[in-house]
Design an enzyme around this catalytic site. Structure first.
Site, PDB file in Angstrom:
ATOM      1  N   GLY A 244     -64.865  32.015  62.602  1.00 57.01           N
ATOM      2  CA  GLY A 244     -64.526  32.432  61.241  1.00 57.01           C
ATOM      3  C   GLY A 244     -65.229  31.548  60.235  1.00 57.01           C
ATOM      4  CB  THR A 246     -67.639  26.514  57.223  1.00 54.08           C
ATOM      5  OG1 THR A 246     -68.718  27.082  57.970  1.00 54.08           O
ATOM      6  CG2 THR A 246     -67.755  25.007  57.277  1.00 54.08           C
ATOM      7  CD  GLU A 266     -69.864  31.895  65.785  1.00 53.11           C
ATOM      8  OE1 GLU A 266     -70.277  31.624  64.627  1.00 53.11           O
ATOM      9  OE2 GLU A 266     -69.654  33.046  66.182  1.00 53.11           O
ATOM     10  CB  CYS A 300     -71.506  34.192  61.904  1.00 54.11           C
ATOM     11  SG  CYS A 300     -71.650  34.728  63.607  1.00 54.11           S
ATOM     12  CD  GLU A 397     -71.126  32.934  56.544  1.00 46.54           C
ATOM     13  OE1 GLU A 397     -70.073  32.297  56.369  1.00 46.54           O
ATOM     14  OE2 GLU A 397     -71.531  33.274  57.661  1.00 46.54           O
TER      15      GLU A 397
HETATM   16  P1  NAI Z   1     -61.346  33.438  57.728  1.00 48.15           P
HETATM   17  O1  NAI Z   1     -62.022  32.265  58.314  1.00 48.15           O
HETATM   18  O2  NAI Z   1     -60.250  33.216  56.760  1.00 48.15           O
HETATM   19  O3  NAI Z   1     -60.726  34.352  58.892  1.00 48.15           O
HETATM   20  C1  NAI Z   1     -61.052  34.276  60.241  1.00 48.15           C
HETATM   21  C2  NAI Z   1     -59.767  34.261  61.073  1.00 48.15           C
HETATM   22  O4  NAI Z   1     -59.042  33.064  60.809  1.00 48.15           O
HETATM   23  C3  NAI Z   1     -58.797  35.400  60.781  1.00 48.15           C
HETATM   24  O5  NAI Z   1     -58.223  35.818  62.003  1.00 48.15           O
HETATM   25  C4  NAI Z   1     -57.746  34.748  59.905  1.00 48.15           C
HETATM   26  O6  NAI Z   1     -56.500  35.368  59.950  1.00 48.15           O
HETATM   27  C5  NAI Z   1     -57.672  33.368  60.502  1.00 48.15           C
HETATM   28  N1  NAI Z   1     -57.164  32.315  59.614  1.00 48.15           N
HETATM   29  C6  NAI Z   1     -57.228  32.255  58.265  1.00 48.15           C
HETATM   30  N2  NAI Z   1     -56.652  31.113  57.828  1.00 48.15           N
HETATM   31  C7  NAI Z   1     -56.227  30.438  58.914  1.00 48.15           C
HETATM   32  C8  NAI Z   1     -55.569  29.186  59.114  1.00 48.15           C
HETATM   33  N3  NAI Z   1     -55.258  28.397  58.101  1.00 48.15           N
HETATM   34  N4  NAI Z   1     -55.294  28.799  60.366  1.00 48.15           N
HETATM   35  C9  NAI Z   1     -55.643  29.576  61.408  1.00 48.15           C
HETATM   36  N5  NAI Z   1     -56.245  30.764  61.277  1.00 48.15           N
HETATM   37  C10 NAI Z   1     -56.549  31.196  60.053  1.00 48.15           C
HETATM   38  O7  NAI Z   1     -62.450  34.358  57.091  1.00 48.15           O
HETATM   39  P2  NAI Z   1     -62.238  35.450  55.939  1.00 48.15           P
HETATM   40  O8  NAI Z   1     -61.381  34.927  54.849  1.00 48.15           O
HETATM   41  O9  NAI Z   1     -61.815  36.692  56.580  1.00 48.15           O
HETATM   42  O10 NAI Z   1     -63.728  35.582  55.380  1.00 48.15           O
HETATM   43  C11 NAI Z   1     -64.177  34.702  54.365  1.00 48.15           C
HETATM   44  C12 NAI Z   1     -65.605  34.296  54.614  1.00 48.15           C
HETATM   45  O11 NAI Z   1     -65.687  33.597  55.834  1.00 48.15           O
HETATM   46  C13 NAI Z   1     -66.600  35.429  54.781  1.00 48.15           C
HETATM   47  O12 NAI Z   1     -67.044  35.918  53.581  1.00 48.15           O
HETATM   48  C14 NAI Z   1     -67.663  34.767  55.576  1.00 48.15           C
HETATM   49  O13 NAI Z   1     -68.499  34.030  54.708  1.00 48.15           O
HETATM   50  C15 NAI Z   1     -66.914  33.828  56.467  1.00 48.15           C
HETATM   51  N6  NAI Z   1     -66.688  34.399  57.798  1.00 48.15           N
HETATM   52  C16 NAI Z   1     -67.487  34.005  58.803  1.00 48.15           C
HETATM   53  C17 NAI Z   1     -67.344  34.572  60.051  1.00 48.15           C
HETATM   54  C18 NAI Z   1     -68.220  34.177  61.162  1.00 48.15           C
HETATM   55  O14 NAI Z   1     -68.329  34.925  62.127  1.00 48.15           O
HETATM   56  N7  NAI Z   1     -68.825  33.023  61.128  1.00 48.15           N
HETATM   57  C19 NAI Z   1     -66.379  35.612  60.313  1.00 48.15           C
HETATM   58  C20 NAI Z   1     -65.508  35.908  59.201  1.00 48.15           C
HETATM   59  C21 NAI Z   1     -65.694  35.327  58.002  1.00 48.15           C
END
Ligand code: NAI
Length: 792
Positions: A244, A246, A266, A300, A397
């Site tokens: 997810g 960073t 990742e 990503c 990103e």
């Molecule tokens: P996010 O990192 O918040 O979400 C990814 C996962 O983490 C989801 O399942 C979410 O419910 C969970 N999550 C959120 N807060 C958490 C916490 N405090 N503890 C444990 N789990 C938690 O990503 P989001 O908000 O959906 O997207 C925001 C930005 O993040 C995107 O615009 C992109 O730039 C980046 N992103 C990068 C990804 C990658 O594959 N590297 C994938 C998704 C988002």
């Protein structure tokens, strides 16, 4: 009009995929889902429900449960109960379960592809032809690993219960990347899908039932970040695997620091897509379509920074614009659509905001005049040119179909621009010269480099980042190691907090004075006085004064890091040369064996001292042997490509040494780091820092470049803080007590440096099974996969 003309001017008609099977499946569940715990559907204990919507229409698809801490507790408990039996199941039996999963996903592939597309908004072409086939491949490949586990990973054991948190951009694929290696290696799992895209994970839960997976091996708890947080914090979880942002990666790192949870991250990326003037420009443009417009750019490893050699920039931009004009944006279930819907309003808003900011920073924005759907969450393919390397759109990103273009003149400039980011997930290099491509690929700080291709993935090839793109790999042998640990280590006893710590009353700090044996710090190949001007007394087993050791501080560590950075030539020297230097080092230690043992005896006793110096010489020999043998691999993914997996050094590693075995402990950590081509800043044992005096003579006479090893003595917990926080150190190894292990993790959150600790457990440095070999070398390296296509 001729047939040829007609063919070229024909309009696309609608070609929607039939969603019937997926909708029937949803209706079969009354479009309402609980959690999947212990092999059965469970209503949420406390939390309520929320809707999952189709981003291309805004319509509700189904209602899913919002996991509470109580739901997470039930799922972790189920996974804990299932763990002993699953772990002890014969590898072949585990393999059959994974094999059955692969077959079942294949059987339900159309349902899964449609569910993925309506939940996420990605074109059906992608979910059908990329996501689902890769999921299938992942389970097949890992069925094979389950079968081979005992012979290929003997001496390793499963971590236990694994908490897995995945994002919304490749929902089922990320599930497969997480679940397949975890259960193949005997772990049990609690997985939380992203709140925007829970449906394919729930369909997968049903597949677990269908193939008769023992209850509790895979548990799925849906919910938002708070559910993820509860999973991260649960004391019954042994490892967290996260993909997810960073930002959340940092939060998780902080939250797990005080525990013994293993962690793999990742995270985000801002991957360069480098096009040289001799590239096949038409192929590069097609590569770009897959690189930045795949999945609406919500990838990503998207090639979101286009770096063009100046001489071809204009021609390339022209070709890109033409191609962009032919992209079709629209309902993702339509088989002739290139770009589907953005996953959620918040993401669409973020893309808009960042593009506006890029324009405000001076970028030129170009979008093709193409038909856009009248409803749903869509963003047109966008090219931002004249982007300044420091602009927000070149650094952050965007996670949308937005390409930021810049130019360069020379390969060296291309490398500099490409590496000008905090991330390091992936990169593309386009050149018809294999020499230029591989030379550049070697210099890029990225976990994956695609040469003349883009966004290729395979279960056999590790995927993961350098720097703030996270650490740990998914896929391949290295991916399995993320879910295994040495059996002896899992059972090792914890060092009592005070053991081996210097007795404060015996260690007095005083201004530099002339005692018989005073050593200095060793920085940049020179003996230097500590910045503080202070030393501290070192006393022997019986309280006798052995000498004075310099009391290093922050400034000394910083100087040492600078010296280590300057010694980068060590990483570029050949492995053969490194082996020679280490052999020479062993020889030089042999020459001084008796003298060093005599001095060491005062602290560890005569018997251990002799044994320790002899074991140290042997250890150097071992790593001299390893230096040119810890090779990577060449993978043969099922496409006309080879993927060269290189074991690269991490960079500069800060090492905090154990108090026991002052010489052998230090060398057991420094040598794998050096053998792999890293440079290091070492904090020696607090009990016997005088060992520096013996070591600098050995290093100086062994042709080790100045600065490859730097030693700063002092109080470990104080120096650890500077080491862990230092942004120019790429990794920290801390092998002292539990408190320091936790501090190493929590203090290094800033630049997300890799951390390797003993978790405060005792290691028998005299036992080569524990104290040397692959486990250390794996931590001293990171795998870079360079993909090279072959054939016409
Ligand atoms: P996010 O990192 O918040 O979400 C990814 C996962 O983490 C989801 O399942 C979410 O419910 C969970 N999550 C959120 N807060 C958490 C916490 N405090 N503890 C444990 N789990 C938690 O990503 P989001 O908000 O959906 O997207 C925001 C930005 O993040 C995107 O615009 C992109 O730039 C980046 N992103 C990068 C990804 C990658 O594959 N590297 C994938 C998704 C988002």
């Amino acid at each position: 009009m001729s047939i040829a003309e007609k063919f070229l001017t024909m309009e696309y008609g609608p070609a929607p995929e039939d969603p019937k099977d997926a909708l029937l499946w949803l209706d079969g569940h009354h479009r309402k889902f609980g959690h999947f715990i212990d092999g059965a559907w469970r209503q949420p204990i406390e939390g309520g429900f929320f809707d999952s919507t189709d981003p291309s229409t805004g319509e509700k698809i189904a209602t899913v449960a919002q996991g509470s801490a109580a739901d997470v507790e039930a799922a972790v408990q189920a996974a804990r109960n299932a763990f002993p039996k699953w772990q002890s199941l014969a590898p072949h039996a585990r393999a059959r379960h994974l094999y059955a999963m692969a077959r079942a996903v294949q059987r339900h592939s159309r349902r899964l592809a449609v569910l993925e597309t309506i939940d996420n908004g990605k074109p059906i072409r992608e979910s059908r032809d990329i996501d689902i086939p890769l999921v299938v491949r992942h389970f097949y490949h890992h069925a094979g690993w389950a079968q081979l586990l005992e012979s290929e990973f003997s001496g390793y054991t499963a971590c236990g219960v694994v908490g897995q948190i995945i994002p919304w951009n490749f929902p089922l694929l990320m599930l497969a990347w997480k679940i397949a290696p975890a259960i193949a290696t005997g772990n049990t799992v609690v997985l939380k899908p992203a709140e925007f895209t829970p449906l394919t994970a729930l369909a997968f839960a049903e597949i677990c039932q269908e193939i008769g997976l023992p209850p509790g091996v895979v548990n799925i708890v849906t919910g938002d970040g708070s559910t993820g947080e509860a999973l991260v914090k649960h004391s019954g979880v042994d490892k967290i695997a996260f993909t997810g942002s960073t930002e959340v990666g940092r939060i998780i790192r902080r939250a797990t620091a005080q525990s013994h949870k293993r962690l793999s991250l990742e995270l985000g990326g801002k991957s360069p897509f480098v096009v040289f003037e001799d590239a096949d420009l038409d192929s590069a443009v097609e590569g770009l379509v897959d690189g930045i417009w795949l999945n609406q750019g919500q990838v990503c490893c998207a090639g979101s920074r286009l770096l063009m050699q100046e001489s071809i920039a204009e021609a390339l931009v022209e070709k890109i614009r033409n191609r962009m004009g032919a992209l079709r944006v629209g309902p993702p279930l339509d088989k002739a659509i290139d770009i589907g819907a953005i996953v959620a309003p918040v993401q669409l808003e973020r893309i808009r905001r960042l593009v506006d900011q890029g324009i405000a920073d001076g970028a030129t924005c170009w979008q093709p005049q193409i038909e856009m759907p009248s409803r749903g969450l869509y963003f047109p393919p966008t090219l931002l040119s004249n982007v300044h390397p420091t602009s927000v759109v070149a650094q952050q990103e965007i996670f949308g179909p937005v390409l930021a273009a810049m130019t360069f003149r020379t390969p060296a400039e291309a490398v500099e621009l490409a590496n000008n980011t905090v991330y390091g997930l992936a990169a593309c290099v386009w050149s018809e010269s294999i020499n230029v491509s591989l030379q550049v690929a070697a210099q890029l700080k990225a976990g994956v480099v695609w040469v003349n291709c883009t966004n290729l993935f395979d279960a056999a090839c590790g995927f993961g980042g350098y720097r703030e793109s996270g650490y740990g790999r998914e896929g391949g042998r290295e991916g399995l190691l993320e879910y295994l640990e040495p059996s002896w280590f899992k059972n090792a006893s914890v060092i009592p907090a005070s053991a081996g710590k210097p007795d404060d009353s015996a260690q007095k700090q005083h201004a530099d004075s002339a005692i018989d044996r005073t050593v200095k710090l060793y920085i940049g190949g020179k003996q230097v006085r500590p910045d503080s001007g202070y030393t501290f007394e070192v006393r022997g087993q019986h309280g006798e004064l052995l000498g004075d050791a310099p009391l290093g501080n922050r400034k000394d560590i910083r100087n040492a890091v600078e010296a280590a950075r300057k010694a980068a030539s060590w990483s570029k020297t050949t492995a053969h040369n490194r082996a020679q230097v280490l052999f020479y080092m062993a020889e030089n230690l042999s020459l001084r064996q008796e003298e060093i043992a005599r001095r060491l005896a005062a602290i560890v006793g005569e018997a251990q001292a002799a044994k320790e110096v002899a074991a140290s010489i042997e250890r150097i020999f071992s790593y001299a042997a390893w230096a040119d043998k810890f090779d990577g691999a060449v993978h043969n993914p099922p496409s006309r490509t080879i993927a060269i997996a290189m074991n690269e050094p991490i960079g500069t590693v800060g090492i905090v040494c154990p108090n026991d075995s002052p010489l052998l402990g230090l060398l057991s950590l420094v040598l794998p780091v050096l053998a792999a081509g890293n440079t290091t800043v070492v904090v020696p044992s607090e009990t016997y820092p005088l060992i520096i005096g013996d070591l600098y003579q050995v290093f100086d006479t062994s042709d080790l470049p100045d600065g490859a090893v730097n030693i700063v003595s002092g109080y470990a917990s104080q120096l650890l803080k500077t080491v862990a926080e230092h942004d120019d150190l790429d990794a920290v190894w801390c092998f002292s007590d539990e408190t320091n292990a936790a501090a190493a993790k929590s203090l290094s959150v800033g630049n997300l440096k890799q951390v390797f600790t003993n978790e405060g457990r005792a290691i028998d440095w005299f036992d080569a099974k524990q104290g040397e070999g692959r486990w250390f070398l794996q931590h001293a390296t990171q795998v870079k996969n360079i993909w090279v296509p072959y054939g016409e």
